[in-house]
Design an enzyme around this catalytic site. Structure first.
Site, short mmCIF file in Angstrom:
data_model
loop_
_atom_site.label_atom_id
_atom_site.label_comp_id
_atom_site.label_asym_id
_atom_site.label_seq_id
_atom_site.Cartn_x
_atom_site.Cartn_y
_atom_site.Cartn_z
N TYR A 1 0.88 -1.18 0.00
CA TYR A 1 0.00 0.00 0.00
C TYR A 1 0.92 1.22 0.00
O TYR A 1 1.11 1.88 1.02
CB TYR A 1 -0.90 -0.05 1.24
CG TYR A 1 -2.10 0.88 1.18
CD1 TYR A 1 -3.24 0.54 0.47
CD2 TYR A 1 -2.11 2.09 1.89
CE1 TYR A 1 -4.35 1.37 0.45
CE2 TYR A 1 -3.21 2.92 1.87
CZ TYR A 1 -4.33 2.56 1.15
OH TYR A 1 -5.43 3.39 1.13
N LYS B 1 -3.57 8.26 4.46
CA LYS B 1 -4.60 7.78 5.38
C LYS B 1 -4.29 8.21 6.82
O LYS B 1 -5.19 8.49 7.60
CB LYS B 1 -4.74 6.25 5.28
CG LYS B 1 -5.34 5.78 3.96
CD LYS B 1 -6.67 6.43 3.65
CE LYS B 1 -7.41 5.77 2.49
NZ LYS B 1 -8.59 6.54 2.06
#
Ligand code: NAD
Length: 303
Positions: free
Chosen positions: A199, A207
């Site tokens: 990711y 995030k």
């Protein structure tokens, strides 16, 4: 009185945004959506041709109605920023310049207008006056497939711009037309707090920013407009965006094998949790990261 929701980040019937729209429609809300400009045509056409009719079905047998679809690119705040970026970038070869050239020469932007955040909010204000619920269900990281160590500055900033600041911008512009007592929600992922190899591209950083901003924005929007701000940390779903990351099937399998609840996570489970969080049932919940992931976040050892 019927609540009105604006959901940013719906472009097909697979993602979390669609599921949240459905859960809110099932609870009686009026649905407005913001769709990324390059995806707008195909989304509108598919909707008109009945391609989504099956997934529009609500528990009472009716079909979800989307009152209006607004073209949106949440990376641009206003036509003025658009102009300023163009002026600034004319003297250098910044990434913004390239981005603008891409946007301007992109045929998929040609037919659409008023898609900056401020213009969308102005249009919603003109059309309906106010909203009660704001949903941010969008993310983008051009270098998501690269490890953080190999991510460029531009890739990192682009991830933050599209996935984190886009929320600050949307809430900032919508707040003046949000009815007091309203609520806002975004979608986050546990890569913000635990290392999820793969990711990449600064998406984990984006995030983390989104979750931190949730706390600060909850304070500011709470004091300023009596608006609640929460984020859902969702488990893996095979959406269009997730497939672009490249290993979503592995994440789904891992979750199935290791989460306390051994079942597939359905998008409507996230939709229902979102509907709860933006409803008066959650009237004292704000600034929270709420996990909707079959409990995977609580595990410390793969089983
Ligand atoms: P999705 O593809 O349904 O949604 C992402 C949307 O963002 C798309 O509709 C895309 O068109 C839109 N978008 C991208 N850039 C944009 C821009 N500049 N302006 C406006 N719209 C833009 O995929 P999804 O997985 O449902 O993603 C929704 C949210 O859920 C994202 O924040 C994502 O990070 C989060 N999330 C997803 C998962 C997962 O496994 N799918 C897990 C946790 C969190």
């Amino acid at each position: 009185q019927r609540k009105r929701a604006f959901i940013a980040g719906v472009a097909d019937d697979n993602g979390y945004g669609w599921a949240i729209a459905k859960a809110l429609a099932a609870a009686g809300a009026e649905i407005l959506v913001g769709t990324w400009v390059p995806a707008l045509n195909i989304f509108e056409t598919s909707l008109k041709r009945g391609k989504f009719d099956q997934s529009r079905l609500l528990p009472d047998g009716s079909l979800m109605e989307i009152t209006k679809i607004y073209p949106l690119d949440a990376v641009y705040d206003s036509p003025r920023t658009f102009q300023r970026i163009r002026l600034l970038s004319s003297s250098s070869s910044s990434s913004y310049h390239l981005l603008l050239l891409q946007v301007k020469s992109n045929k998929r932007y040609a037919g659409a207008s008023n898609w900056t955040v401020k213009e969308v909010v102005d249009s919603v204000k003109n059309d309906y006056g106010s909203i009660d619920i704001l949903v941010h269900s969008l993310a983008n990281g051009p270098e998501v497939a690269k490890p953080l160590l190999e991510t460029s500055r531009n890739g990192y900033l682009a991830a933050i711009s599209a996935s984190s600041y886009s929320y600050v911008s949307l809430l900032r512009h919508f707040l003046p037309i949000m009815n007091p007592g309203g609520a806002s929600i975004s979608l986050t992922y546990i890569a913000s707090e635990r290392t999820i190899p793969g990711y990449g591209g600064g998406m984990s950083s984006a995030k983390a920013a989104l979750e931190s901003d949730t706390r600060v924005l909850a304070f500011e929007a709470g004091r300023k407009g009596k608006i609640r701000v929460n984020t859902i940390s969702a488990g893996p779903l095979g959406s269009r965006a997730a497939k672009a990351i490249g290993f979503i099937e592995k994440m789904i399998e891992y979750s199935y094998a290791n989460a306390p609840l051994q079942k597939e996570l359905r998008a409507d489970e996230v939709g229902n949790a979102a509907a709860f969080l933006v409803s008066p049932l959650a009237s004292a919940v704000t600034g929270s990261v709420v996990y909707v992931d079959n409990g995977l976040n609580t595990m410390g050892l793969a089983t």
